[in-house]
Write a protein that holds these residues in place. Structure first.
Motif, mmCIF file in Angstrom:
data_model
loop_
_atom_site.group_PDB
_atom_site.id
_atom_site.type_symbol
_atom_site.label_atom_id
_atom_site.label_comp_id
_atom_site.label_asym_id
_atom_site.label_seq_id
_atom_site.Cartn_x
_atom_site.Cartn_y
_atom_site.Cartn_z
ATOM 1 N N PHE A 1 0.836 -1.204 0.000
ATOM 2 C CA PHE A 1 0.000 0.000 0.000
ATOM 3 C C PHE A 1 0.883 1.271 0.000
ATOM 4 O O PHE A 1 0.611 2.226 -0.734
ATOM 5 C CB PHE A 1 -0.916 -0.017 1.210
ATOM 6 C CG PHE A 1 -1.792 1.188 1.325
ATOM 7 C CD1 PHE A 1 -2.878 1.373 0.485
ATOM 8 C CD2 PHE A 1 -1.501 2.203 2.261
ATOM 9 C CE1 PHE A 1 -3.657 2.495 0.597
ATOM 10 C CE2 PHE A 1 -2.299 3.322 2.360
ATOM 11 C CZ PHE A 1 -3.384 3.471 1.519
ATOM 12 N N LEU A 2 1.933 1.276 0.841
ATOM 13 C CA LEU A 2 2.818 2.429 0.890
ATOM 14 C C LEU A 2 3.536 2.617 -0.456
ATOM 15 O O LEU A 2 3.694 3.754 -0.948
ATOM 16 C CB LEU A 2 3.863 2.270 2.016
ATOM 17 C CG LEU A 2 3.287 2.296 3.443
ATOM 18 C CD1 LEU A 2 4.406 2.028 4.469
ATOM 19 C CD2 LEU A 2 2.634 3.665 3.742
ATOM 20 N N GLN A 3 3.951 1.459 -1.021
ATOM 21 C CA GLN A 3 4.618 1.541 -2.315
ATOM 22 C C GLN A 3 3.670 2.078 -3.352
ATOM 23 O O GLN A 3 4.038 2.874 -4.216
ATOM 24 C CB GLN A 3 5.137 0.155 -2.721
ATOM 25 C CG GLN A 3 5.977 0.170 -3.996
ATOM 26 C CD GLN A 3 6.503 -1.220 -4.305
ATOM 27 O OE1 GLN A 3 6.243 -2.151 -3.575
ATOM 28 N NE2 GLN A 3 7.291 -1.286 -5.371
ATOM 29 N N HIS A 4 2.425 1.665 -3.248
ATOM 30 C CA HIS A 4 1.417 2.145 -4.177
ATOM 31 C C HIS A 4 1.189 3.652 -4.012
ATOM 32 O O HIS A 4 1.047 4.382 -5.007
ATOM 33 C CB HIS A 4 0.104 1.375 -3.956
ATOM 34 C CG HIS A 4 -0.994 1.819 -4.867
ATOM 35 N ND1 HIS A 4 -0.984 1.581 -6.225
ATOM 36 C CD2 HIS A 4 -2.156 2.500 -4.608
ATOM 37 C CE1 HIS A 4 -2.068 2.084 -6.758
ATOM 38 N NE2 HIS A 4 -2.819 2.653 -5.778
ATOM 39 N N GLN A 5 1.187 4.087 -2.761
ATOM 40 C CA GLN A 5 1.026 5.519 -2.502
ATOM 41 C C GLN A 5 2.194 6.307 -3.088
ATOM 42 O O GLN A 5 2.011 7.381 -3.703
ATOM 43 C CB GLN A 5 0.917 5.769 -0.987
ATOM 44 C CG GLN A 5 -0.365 5.243 -0.367
ATOM 45 C CD GLN A 5 -1.583 6.037 -0.815
ATOM 46 O OE1 GLN A 5 -1.487 7.240 -1.164
ATOM 47 N NE2 GLN A 5 -2.732 5.362 -0.834
ATOM 48 N N GLN A 6 3.393 5.742 -2.908
ATOM 49 C CA GLN A 6 4.565 6.420 -3.466
ATOM 50 C C GLN A 6 4.492 6.480 -4.984
ATOM 51 O O GLN A 6 4.828 7.498 -5.606
ATOM 52 C CB GLN A 6 5.844 5.707 -3.028
ATOM 53 C CG GLN A 6 6.145 5.868 -1.531
ATOM 54 C CD GLN A 6 7.362 5.081 -1.114
ATOM 55 O OE1 GLN A 6 7.984 4.401 -1.946
ATOM 56 N NE2 GLN A 6 7.732 5.205 0.175
ATOM 57 N N GLU A 7 4.077 5.367 -5.560
ATOM 58 C CA GLU A 7 3.954 5.332 -7.016
ATOM 59 C C GLU A 7 2.932 6.354 -7.471
ATOM 60 O O GLU A 7 3.126 7.038 -8.501
ATOM 61 C CB GLU A 7 3.537 3.912 -7.480
ATOM 62 C CG GLU A 7 4.629 2.878 -7.297
ATOM 63 C CD GLU A 7 5.793 3.106 -8.224
ATOM 64 O OE1 GLU A 7 5.600 3.735 -9.286
ATOM 65 O OE2 GLU A 7 6.911 2.685 -7.880
ATOM 66 N N GLN A 8 1.843 6.447 -6.759
ATOM 67 C CA GLN A 8 0.834 7.446 -7.123
ATOM 68 C C GLN A 8 1.409 8.870 -7.012
ATOM 69 O O GLN A 8 1.146 9.729 -7.871
ATOM 70 C CB GLN A 8 -0.399 7.294 -6.222
ATOM 71 C CG GLN A 8 -1.272 6.107 -6.565
ATOM 72 C CD GLN A 8 -2.528 6.059 -5.703
ATOM 73 O OE1 GLN A 8 -2.598 6.778 -4.691
ATOM 74 N NE2 GLN A 8 -3.483 5.242 -6.134
ATOM 75 N N LYS A 9 2.157 9.118 -5.946
ATOM 76 C CA LYS A 9 2.763 10.448 -5.789
ATOM 77 C C LYS A 9 3.721 10.732 -6.947
ATOM 78 O O LYS A 9 3.740 11.851 -7.517
ATOM 79 C CB LYS A 9 3.516 10.540 -4.457
ATOM 80 C CG LYS A 9 2.607 10.498 -3.246
ATOM 81 C CD LYS A 9 1.722 11.755 -3.161
ATOM 82 C CE LYS A 9 0.899 11.767 -1.887
ATOM 83 N NZ LYS A 9 0.042 12.965 -1.824
ATOM 84 N N ARG A 10 4.570 9.720 -7.271
ATOM 85 C CA ARG A 10 5.507 9.907 -8.370
ATOM 86 C C ARG A 10 4.750 10.151 -9.663
ATOM 87 O O ARG A 10 5.136 10.995 -10.487
ATOM 88 C CB ARG A 10 6.401 8.671 -8.513
ATOM 89 C CG ARG A 10 7.390 8.485 -7.374
ATOM 90 C CD ARG A 10 8.414 7.419 -7.765
ATOM 91 N NE ARG A 10 9.231 7.036 -6.618
ATOM 92 C CZ ARG A 10 9.022 5.995 -5.859
ATOM 93 N NH1 ARG A 10 8.013 5.192 -6.137
ATOM 94 N NH2 ARG A 10 9.838 5.747 -4.837
ATOM 95 N N ALA A 11 3.680 9.398 -9.909
ATOM 96 C CA ALA A 11 2.888 9.587 -11.123
ATOM 97 C C ALA A 11 2.289 10.990 -11.150
ATOM 98 O O ALA A 11 2.223 11.643 -12.211
ATOM 99 C CB ALA A 11 1.784 8.527 -11.223
ATOM 100 N N GLU A 12 1.859 11.417 -9.987
ATOM 101 C CA GLU A 12 1.261 12.755 -9.921
ATOM 102 C C GLU A 12 2.320 13.827 -10.221
ATOM 103 O O GLU A 12 2.046 14.785 -10.948
ATOM 104 C CB GLU A 12 0.679 12.976 -8.526
ATOM 105 C CG GLU A 12 -0.031 14.307 -8.346
ATOM 106 C CD GLU A 12 -1.308 14.377 -9.155
ATOM 107 O OE1 GLU A 12 -1.791 15.476 -9.431
ATOM 108 O OE2 GLU A 12 -1.860 13.269 -9.539
#
Length: 813
Positions: free
Chosen positions: A754-765
């Motif tokens: 989940f944290l990795q997913h959040q980071q990925e979302q932040k990076r994508a953003e």
């Protein structure tokens, strides 16, 4: 009915029906002027004989197995079909009135009560009573298939139902209460009748029954007794159907009986005179079934070819009612001369004997066809007296086998006391012959019962016969000959005992020494050497004469030899039997002189030997003529005396006190034996009770042991189950720990994912924002370039205009 009317009906019918149609059953209505006929296609026709017309009234689509008229509504009729159902139709409207089911087999007959209210349908294993008002089944009679039902039907003019079964038993039932009223006794004479066909006269007082034999029995239903037995001609082997021919003026007491035999010919006989009146049918196209109208005017036969033949009874009986032929006959002169010449010749002895045979045959036929109500009297006609029979016997050596039994009964002058014999047999089995089958075993149970019946009747007649040991040996040959007629058998044995066994019982229980001494005296007169040899060997008359007398030569002779001997015994004085014993000894002279041991003599006179029966009879006649009067058994034995009529004579020619003592001793022994058997039965019951209780105790102990073992087994099972559950709990706890650890690991991995997913979302953003910034920058640069281009364009346009102004002529057109 005119013959041309009958022929036209047949021709019209043949032209109407199809070539493959075959008629199966016919049924007349109550008037007798019309009848129904059904074929195997299921077509029902009605025939009007008064108008010579017929018409098709119903198409059922299935072959009919039985038809019946006579319901309350005269236009209705019943038809049984191949699907085991019964339908009721109206012949006028051609409508189905009712449909009745309930049989599991083909219905073979339908009987309608005289009132038309009830009907009985019969199949092989079931008979059912129907109410024709409601068409509902009231009662059902079912039997085992091993027995089988032949026919069940109503008696006319009464409330009685007759049921006829395959074992020849016939029962009469009350149709209201359905209680058994009577049972017709099965005839014991001859072989089994095997009834298959039945007919009742219109007044319901006479029943005719026939089957797989040539004899038709006529029963009187007033007293439920056999009236007579009608012997059909030899060509009749099986009776298929019986029908009475009624007359308008006989009040229902039909005198003519139609008998359909296996050859397809119906013979009509007068049951009073037993004369054949006329025949219907032919061997080439026989009749399979026949129906006779209630008025007795028409006979309808279903032919083997499938057609119907309608006959006029009036036309068939014309020759019966003709006047007798004249007694005076015209003959020519030559005929008279020939007769005189033939009569003048000498008649040989053989011709005389042939006349005797003819008289015997005629007399036996008259007796065979005589009514049982006027029972035959065993008296010879004048032409067949005892002297003429003796001449016949001397000529041929024996009586003809066909007439032997009749001649014996006539010579013995049997009274045939039915009531007296019935009173003896009604007393039941005599105590002395209860265990007869153990002392004298016979393979045939029928002969065993017949011998027991005759011996019991003799013992009830006179007490001496219950104590006589050799009586079964004496009576058995006659039981074997007359096993079909116990009365005749009893009277023949009784006549033999009274006449040919004179003085036999005076020395009871010892052999008749007086009679044996007479035989010894005759032997001494005719062959002293042989008698002296017997005396030297210690052989008395009890060894060489008594075995022949007590068995009546049945052990020493074959059947034919025995019959030939007793033809002569019954035709002569009672002393002839004793002379025959002496003749048997003298004819066996050669082998007897070679014997020296007593056992050899005993064996010789208890077994068959190679002896010429004709020589024995010839020697007996020689002794009868040559023996001196003082030694002749005729001086000791009385002349022949027949049994008295009405009641049998008293037989007391024996030592009464000895027989009474024997009887008392036998009764005492029987009582002691009964007491012993009773006590033994009680002991056996006590032993059985003790064994039963011991078995119960052992069973209880075994049961308790089994229960204990079962309890131990259950305890071990519970312990094993508890251990298994404990192991399962441990394993379950370990599994829970493992599951918990796996759950924590999964939760940690999920949190990390989940944290990795959040980071990925932040990076994508962030990348998206960067792309958006770059896009906006490029748009601003493009706008600036466009503006610069526009400025440059505007500059160029301004220079062009300037140039045009400076150099106007150089601008192309």
């Amino acid at each position: 009915v005119r013959d041309r009317v009958v022929v036209s009906v047949i021709r019209s019918l043949a032209g109407h029906r199809s070539k493959t149609a075959r008629f199966l059953h016919v049924a007349f209505d109550v008037t007798g002027e019309s009848f129904l006929a059904g074929d195997h296609h299921g077509n029902i026709y009605v025939f009007d004989l008064s108008r010579n017309r017929f018409k098709l009234v119903q198409k059922t689509g299935q072959a009919c197995t039985a038809l019946a008229f006579g319901l309350r509504r005269t236009t209705e009729y019943l038809v049984a079909l191949a699907d085991y159902s019964i339908k009721c139709f109206d012949k006028d409207t051609k409508q189905l009135v009712s449909w009745m089911r309930g049989h599991d087999g083909a219905v073979s007959s339908i009987s309608v009560h005289g009132s038309g209210r009830y009907a009985i349908t019969t199949s092989a294993d079931t008979a059912q009573l129907w109410d024709l008002e409601t068409f509902q089944r009231k009662r059902k009679l079912s039997v085992q298939r091993a027995v089988g039902i032949q026919k069940v039907f109503f008696l006319p003019l009464s409330n009685t139902i007759l049921s006829c079964f395959s074992d020849d038993s016939i029962f009469a039932w009350d149709s209201d209460t359905l209680q058994c009223k009577h049972q017709l006794p099965v005839p014991e004479e001859g072989s089994r009748p095997r009834y298959r066909a039945f007919a009742v006269s219109r007044d319901g007082r006479l029943l005719a029954a026939g089957g797989r034999s040539s004899v038709v029995h006529l029963w009187c239903l007033d007293n439920w007794q056999l009236l007579k037995a009608v012997q059909m001609p030899p060509k009749v082997r099986t009776v298929r159907q019986l029908e009475f021919v009624s007359d308008s003026f006989d009040r229902g007491s039909s005198q003519i009986l139609g008998v359909l035999s296996q050859d397809g010919i119906v013979q009509f006989i007068n049951i009073q005179t037993l004369k054949l009146l006329f025949e219907v049918g032919s061997p080439h196209n026989g009749i399979t079934s026949v129906a006779i109208g209630p008025n007795g005017r028409h006979v309808v036969g279903v032919m083997e070819s499938g057609g119907l033949n309608v006959y006029s009874v009036q036309a068939l009986t014309q020759h019966v009612n003709k006047p007798p032929a004249p007694l005076v006959k015209v003959v020519t002169e030559s005929d008279r001369t020939a007769k005189v010449r033939s009569a003048a010749g000498r008649v040989s002895q053989r011709c005389k004997m042939w006349k005797l045979f003819c008289l015997l045959a005629f007399h036996q036929q008259m007796i065979k066809h005589h009514s049982l109500t006027c029972m035959l009297q065993n008296e010879l006609p004048d032409e067949l007296n005892k002297k003429r029979l003796q001449k016949l016997l001397k000529t041929f050596g024996e009586y003809p086998a066909k007439y032997r039994m009749f001649i014996w009964r006539s010579l013995l002058q049997l009274p045939e006391n039915f009531s007296a014999f019935s009173s003896l047999t009604d007393k039941g089995r005599h105590a002395a012959f209860v265990t007869l089958h153990q002392r004298y075993p016979i393979k045939s149970q029928r002969l065993q019962r017949g011998l027991q019946r005759v011996l019991s009747a003799l013992a009830h007649w006179s007490a001496i016969f219950g104590e006589t040991d050799y009586l079964p040996l004496l009576a058995f040959p006659f039981v074997k000959l007359f096993h079909n007629n116990p009365l005749i058998c009893f009277e023949v044995v009784a006549t033999v005992i009274v006449n040919w066994c004179q003085h036999w019982f005076e020395y009871f229980p010892n052999p008749p020494l007086n009679v044996l001494s007479v035989a010894e005296n005759v032997l001494a007169h005719h062959d002293k050497e042989l008698l002296q040899h017997l005396v030297n060997c210690g052989v008395t008359s009890q060894v060489y004469a008594w075995p022949l007398l007590e068995t009546l030569f049945s052990e020493a002779l074959t059947r034919d030899e025995w019959l030939k001997l007793f033809d002569n015994v019954f035709s002569n004085h009672p002393s002839f039997l004793l002379m025959a014993v002496v003749a048997y000894v003298t004819c066996s002279r050669a082998p007897l002189l070679l014997c020296t041991q007593r056992e050899d003599f005993e064996y010789f006179f208890h077994h068959r030997n190679n002896l010429d029966i004709d020589a024995l009879i010839k020697e007996t006649y020689r002794f009868m003529e040559s023996t001196p009067a003082e030694l002749h058994p005729r001086s000791t034995l009385d002349d022949f005396e027949p049994l008295t009529k009405g009641l049998y004579p008293v037989f007391n020619k024996y030592p009464t006190f000895i027989v009474e003592y024997y009887s008392q001793e036998r009764d005492r022994i029987r009582r002691e034996e009964a007491e012993y058997l009773r006590e033994r039965q009680q002991v056996q019951e006590l032993q059985a009770e003790a064994v039963r209780r011991q078995a119960e105790d052992e069973a209880w102990h075994v049961q308790q042991e089994l229960l204990r073992e079962a309890e131990e087994q259950r305890r071990r099972t519970l312990q094993e189950e508890e251990a298994r559950l404990t192991q399962q709990r441990v394993r379950l706890t370990a599994m829970k720990r493992e599951l918990k650890a796996k759950e924590l690991q999964l939760m940690d991995a999920t949190r990390r994912r989940f944290l990795q997913h959040q980071q990925e979302q932040k990076r994508a953003e962030l990348r998206r924002l960067d792309d958006e910034i770059r896009r906006k920058v490029r748009a601003e640069e493009t706008a600036a370039a466009v503006q610069e281009l526009e400025v440059r364009q505007m500059e160029l346009e301004a220079q062009r205009r300037l140039f045009e102004q400076v150099h106007p002529c150089e601008i192309p057109q």
